[in-house]
Design a protein around this motif. Structure first.
Motif, short mmCIF file in Angstrom:
data_model
loop_
_atom_site.label_atom_id
_atom_site.label_comp_id
_atom_site.label_asym_id
_atom_site.label_seq_id
_atom_site.Cartn_x
_atom_site.Cartn_y
_atom_site.Cartn_z
N ILE A 1 0.84 -1.20 0.00
CA ILE A 1 0.00 0.00 0.00
C ILE A 1 0.88 1.25 0.00
CG2 ILE A 1 -1.63 1.37 1.36
CD1 ILE A 1 -2.90 -1.31 2.25
N GLN A 2 1.90 1.24 0.84
CA GLN A 2 2.81 2.38 0.91
C GLN A 2 3.50 2.61 -0.44
OE1 GLN A 2 5.98 2.04 3.78
NE2 GLN A 2 6.57 4.17 3.54
N PHE A 3 3.99 1.55 -1.06
CA PHE A 3 4.67 1.67 -2.35
C PHE A 3 3.74 2.26 -3.41
CE2 PHE A 3 5.51 -0.10 -6.58
CZ PHE A 3 6.76 0.42 -6.82
N TYR A 4 2.58 1.67 -3.57
CA TYR A 4 1.69 2.08 -4.64
C TYR A 4 1.06 3.45 -4.40
CZ TYR A 4 2.18 -2.32 -7.11
OH TYR A 4 2.68 -3.38 -7.83
N THR A 5 0.87 3.84 -3.14
CA THR A 5 0.29 5.16 -2.87
C THR A 5 1.36 6.24 -2.77
OG1 THR A 5 0.20 4.78 -0.47
CG2 THR A 5 -1.78 4.24 -1.76
N GLU A 6 2.36 6.03 -1.94
CA GLU A 6 3.36 7.07 -1.69
C GLU A 6 4.40 7.18 -2.81
OE1 GLU A 6 4.96 6.80 2.27
OE2 GLU A 6 2.96 6.48 3.13
N LEU B 1 4.16 5.61 -6.13
CA LEU B 1 3.58 5.76 -7.47
C LEU B 1 2.40 6.73 -7.52
CD1 LEU B 1 3.72 2.13 -8.91
CD2 LEU B 1 5.38 3.99 -9.11
N GLY B 2 1.84 7.10 -6.38
CA GLY B 2 0.80 8.11 -6.36
C GLY B 2 -0.62 7.63 -6.57
N LEU B 3 -0.86 6.31 -6.47
CA LEU B 3 -2.23 5.81 -6.57
C LEU B 3 -2.99 6.17 -5.30
CD1 LEU B 3 -1.66 2.27 -8.13
CD2 LEU B 3 -1.75 4.50 -9.25
N LYS B 4 -4.31 6.11 -5.36
CA LYS B 4 -5.15 6.47 -4.22
C LYS B 4 -5.76 5.22 -3.60
CE LYS B 4 -5.14 11.05 -5.06
NZ LYS B 4 -3.86 11.19 -5.69
N LEU B 5 -5.68 5.10 -2.29
CA LEU B 5 -6.31 3.98 -1.59
C LEU B 5 -7.82 4.13 -1.71
CD1 LEU B 5 -6.02 1.45 0.21
CD2 LEU B 5 -6.08 2.99 2.18
N ALA B 6 -8.48 3.11 -2.25
CA ALA B 6 -9.93 3.12 -2.42
C ALA B 6 -10.62 2.43 -1.25
CB ALA B 6 -10.31 2.44 -3.73
N TYR B 7 -10.10 1.24 -0.87
CA TYR B 7 -10.74 0.45 0.17
C TYR B 7 -9.77 -0.58 0.71
CZ TYR B 7 -13.97 -2.83 2.40
OH TYR B 7 -14.59 -3.66 3.30
N ARG B 8 -9.77 -0.73 2.00
CA ARG B 8 -8.97 -1.78 2.66
C ARG B 8 -9.93 -2.68 3.40
NH1 ARG B 8 -3.97 -2.13 6.22
NH2 ARG B 8 -3.93 -4.37 6.47
N ASP B 9 -9.95 -3.94 3.04
CA ASP B 9 -10.85 -4.91 3.68
C ASP B 9 -10.20 -5.37 4.97
OD1 ASP B 9 -12.39 -7.12 4.47
OD2 ASP B 9 -12.82 -7.66 2.38
N ALA C 1 -6.41 -4.95 -0.39
CA ALA C 1 -6.69 -3.52 -0.53
C ALA C 1 -6.92 -3.22 -2.00
CB ALA C 1 -5.52 -2.70 0.00
N PHE C 2 -7.72 -2.19 -2.25
CA PHE C 2 -8.01 -1.75 -3.60
C PHE C 2 -7.53 -0.31 -3.76
CE2 PHE C 2 -11.08 -4.99 -2.54
CZ PHE C 2 -11.01 -5.83 -3.64
N LEU C 3 -6.91 -0.02 -4.90
CA LEU C 3 -6.37 1.31 -5.18
C LEU C 3 -6.97 1.83 -6.48
CD1 LEU C 3 -2.67 0.34 -4.54
CD2 LEU C 3 -4.19 1.48 -2.94
N TRP C 4 -7.23 3.15 -6.51
CA TRP C 4 -7.68 3.78 -7.75
C TRP C 4 -6.46 4.11 -8.60
CZ3 TRP C 4 -12.30 2.50 -8.30
CH2 TRP C 4 -13.28 2.68 -7.34
N VAL C 5 -6.59 3.86 -9.89
CA VAL C 5 -5.56 4.20 -10.86
C VAL C 5 -6.19 5.22 -11.81
CG1 VAL C 5 -4.02 3.35 -12.67
CG2 VAL C 5 -4.61 1.87 -10.73
N GLY C 6 -5.54 6.36 -12.00
CA GLY C 6 -6.07 7.38 -12.89
C GLY C 6 -6.99 8.33 -12.16
N GLU C 7 -7.63 9.18 -12.93
CA GLU C 7 -8.55 10.17 -12.37
C GLU C 7 -9.89 9.51 -12.08
OE1 GLU C 7 -7.58 13.29 -11.57
OE2 GLU C 7 -5.61 12.62 -12.23
N GLY C 8 -10.54 9.98 -11.02
CA GLY C 8 -11.85 9.42 -10.68
C GLY C 8 -11.74 7.95 -10.36
N LYS C 9 -12.64 7.20 -10.87
CA LYS C 9 -12.67 5.75 -10.63
C LYS C 9 -12.51 5.00 -11.94
CE LYS C 9 -15.57 6.52 -6.62
NZ LYS C 9 -16.86 6.31 -5.97
#
Length: 150
Positions: free
Chosen positions: A19-24, A26-34, A40-48
């Motif tokens: 999560i840290q790698f992909y968000t911090e 690469l800049g992806l956004k955390l969408a949901y962590r079960d 965990a799910f991450l948003w890629v790109g703008e919006g959803k």
């Protein structure tokens, strides 16, 4: 009916680190962590637009490959520097020691590769204008321009 690929998933050895790698990094956004399972799910790109799922797998980790869509200019002028500043090692498809983005002439598309902390092979890719030229194989962008005038 099919318009694209909305979501893909990869296995990771440590969900928190991933999560840290992909968000911090690469800049992806955390969408949901079960909280009931290690995913965990991450948003890629703008919006959803697109989603990346991270599944923690402690044993028998199976690495995968996927590509992030980028602009040609970003790949040519920014991608290698971006990755190196993030302490990631960019490489080309030929794995010949160069970080220079390469063109897959059959598509054609420009790409540069790097790995996540678990060894999943990630790619920045941009589909280029014009027709594919499969007979040219994989070559540098400069060679592509010389060969095709594109």
């Amino acid at each position: 009916m099919i318009k694209g690929i909305y979501e893909t998933h990869v296995q990771v050895s440590n969900l928190e680190n991933a999560i840290q790698f992909y968000t911090e990094v690469l800049g992806l956004k955390l969408a949901y962590r079960d909280e009931t399972r290690p995913i965990a799910f991450l948003w890629v790109g703008e919006g959803k637009e697109f989603m990346l799922g991270l599944w923690e797998q402690k044993e028998n980790l199976q690495t995968r490959h996927f590509a992030f869509s980028c602009s040609k200019d970003d790949i040519l002028n920014y991608s290698v520097e971006f990755l190196e500043k993030k302490n990631l090692k960019p490489y080309n498809f030929l794995k010949n020691g160069s970080a220079e983005p390469m063109v897959f002439a059959w598509m054609p598309a420009l790409a540069v590769y790097f790995n996540d902390p678990d060894g999943n092979q990630l790619e920045f890719i941009s589909v280029l204008d014009g027709e594919g030229r499969p007979e040219l194989g994989v070559l540098s962008y400069e060679e592509w321009i010389q060969q095709t005038g594109q």
